[in-house]
Design a protein around this motif. Sequence first.
Motif, PDB file in Angstrom:
ATOM      1  N   PRO A 152       3.102  -4.288   4.795  1.00 21.98           N
ATOM      2  CA  PRO A 152       2.938  -5.672   3.998  1.00 21.98           C
ATOM      3  C   PRO A 152       3.140  -6.422   2.235  1.00 21.98           C
ATOM      4  O   PRO A 152       2.143  -7.401   1.322  1.00 21.98           O
ATOM      5  N   THR A 174      10.637  -6.317   9.420  1.00 21.94           N
ATOM      6  CA  THR A 174       9.159  -6.513   9.843  1.00 21.94           C
ATOM      7  C   THR A 174       8.912  -7.206  11.353  1.00 21.94           C
ATOM      8  O   THR A 174       8.574  -8.107  12.042  1.00 21.94           O
ATOM      9  N   GLN A 176       5.660  -7.832  13.816  1.00 20.58           N
ATOM     10  CA  GLN A 176       4.274  -7.651  14.293  1.00 20.58           C
ATOM     11  C   GLN A 176       3.732  -8.573  14.870  1.00 20.58           C
ATOM     12  O   GLN A 176       4.855  -9.807  15.498  1.00 20.58           O
ATOM     13  N   GLN A 185      -0.753 -10.784   9.431  1.00 18.99           N
ATOM     14  CA  GLN A 185      -1.961 -10.462   9.437  1.00 18.99           C
ATOM     15  C   GLN A 185      -2.174  -9.274  11.367  1.00 18.99           C
ATOM     16  O   GLN A 185      -2.902  -8.476  11.100  1.00 18.99           O
ATOM     17  N   ALA A 187      -0.636  -6.746  14.120  1.00 18.76           N
ATOM     18  CA  ALA A 187      -0.487  -5.451  14.225  1.00 18.76           C
ATOM     19  C   ALA A 187       1.235  -5.188  14.019  1.00 18.76           C
ATOM     20  O   ALA A 187       1.909  -5.693  14.826  1.00 18.76           O
ATOM     21  N   ASP A 245      -0.916   2.642  19.020  1.00 19.53           N
ATOM     22  CA  ASP A 245      -0.807   2.181  17.991  1.00 19.53           C
ATOM     23  C   ASP A 245      -0.375   2.278  17.003  1.00 19.53           C
ATOM     24  O   ASP A 245       0.305   1.092  17.403  1.00 19.53           O
ATOM     25  N   VAL A 246      -1.676   1.831  15.851  1.00 24.24           N
ATOM     26  CA  VAL A 246      -1.174   0.880  15.017  1.00 24.24           C
ATOM     27  C   VAL A 246      -0.203   1.382  13.896  1.00 24.24           C
ATOM     28  O   VAL A 246      -0.694   2.435  13.006  1.00 24.24           O
ATOM     29  N   TYR A 247       0.813   0.720  13.202  1.00 21.57           N
ATOM     30  CA  TYR A 247       1.704   2.076  11.945  1.00 21.57           C
ATOM     31  C   TYR A 247       1.192   0.986  10.871  1.00 21.57           C
ATOM     32  O   TYR A 247       0.923   0.464  10.876  1.00 21.57           O
ATOM     33  N   GLN A 248       0.869   1.929   9.588  1.00 22.56           N
ATOM     34  CA  GLN A 248       0.298   1.465   8.612  1.00 22.56           C
ATOM     35  C   GLN A 248       1.948   2.443   7.793  1.00 22.56           C
ATOM     36  O   GLN A 248       1.985   3.461   7.442  1.00 22.56           O
ATOM     37  N   PRO A 249       2.213   0.526   7.381  1.00 25.51           N
ATOM     38  CA  PRO A 249       3.515   0.856   5.890  1.00 25.51           C
ATOM     39  C   PRO A 249       3.107   1.464   5.043  1.00 25.51           C
ATOM     40  O   PRO A 249       2.131   1.393   4.837  1.00 25.51           O
TER      41      PRO A 249
END
Length: 384
Positions: A152, A174, A176, A185, A187, A245-249
Amino acid sequence: MECEVALSPVLQSYRTQKIMLGIKAAQFISKRWHSLNVLYFGSDEFSIHSLKALNDLKGGAVSNIQVVTRPSKWCGRSKSVLKEVPIVKAARSLGMPEAITCDSRKEMLELNELIHQKHFNMVMAVSFGKLIPAELLARIPYSLNIHPSLLPKYKGASPIQYALLNNDEYTGVTIQTLHPCHFDQGAIVAQSSPLNLQDLLAKGTVSQFSEDYPRRTAILMDQLGLEGGSLLKKVISDKLYLQSDVYQPPYEPSYAPKITSQMKRLDWLKDSARTALNKLETLGPLYAFKEVEVSKTKKTMDEVSLKRVIFHRFHVIRTQNWGLTPGQFTYHDTTKSLYVQCHEGALQLHDLQFEGYKIENAKQFMASLRKRCGTRLSKNLFFF
């Protein structure tokens, strides 16, 4: 939050339609793999790299691509030159159908009929600059966006410029999904590893940019564009856009809003000569102001106003023993050059443009200073 409240009926419809589309897509995928028909929203050189990568997949993972872009604009002096959006020419060279132009929410919603006719099942937006309406996204199963930062970090319109202005060590790309209400914003589907910014700059450009395009911004646009195209191929070929699955950087959120005119003004008390050069090669021509005399009538006293002076080309030099203060400039007839003192270091100015006049060299600028500023203020050699 305000957007979600205002569009709650639209968003509710969007979620319902996406659930139904997801069920149909899952049923279809369980039977056999299918190719993608892509509605591609793009504009500049960064988006062209992803378009070329997508085109490389035609005949396999991708069936058809329809480019949508912004209308051509009148530019130049007196708006005499019609400038075509770069991706239009790129689409033609790739043998694609003629690009569709849209510049408003209403025009984008008019694409619904085309979506129905051509059976588009993916919408992709890369440097388009407009939010894709939720109603349009709701009719297409999949969506992707390629963003030139490690989200983000640097959400917003100018991630490349902010990475350069802040002298970041690393940057990246990125991929998304598209959010129906907000920019950046969605995923996160995939993300590049951190890329050394100086290594990228050393590679130079591969596209043809206009002569006045900021050098460092052009290089990053190309190099991150190539990285984005490579990552996009992997996302499409490996069907990563289907994953739930949601990737969280691991990066802290930050914003890179649109570049403003004020950001291009030189601040002699804060900007070093190297900072000024970085701004020039990131944002393009910079400016400061020069005091000029303004006489209303012969009977009134002279009034002072400020005229903009645009700096198109300069380079950094070591501070000489001139005894100048920040913003003060001097002309040397031996070198035919104009020098201006910065907070730290100095600039040798080559191409300048006094407000209302053409670009000129330092000698021409100084020769016209008395006529433009008045006798008294032409001797006051300061930029503000």
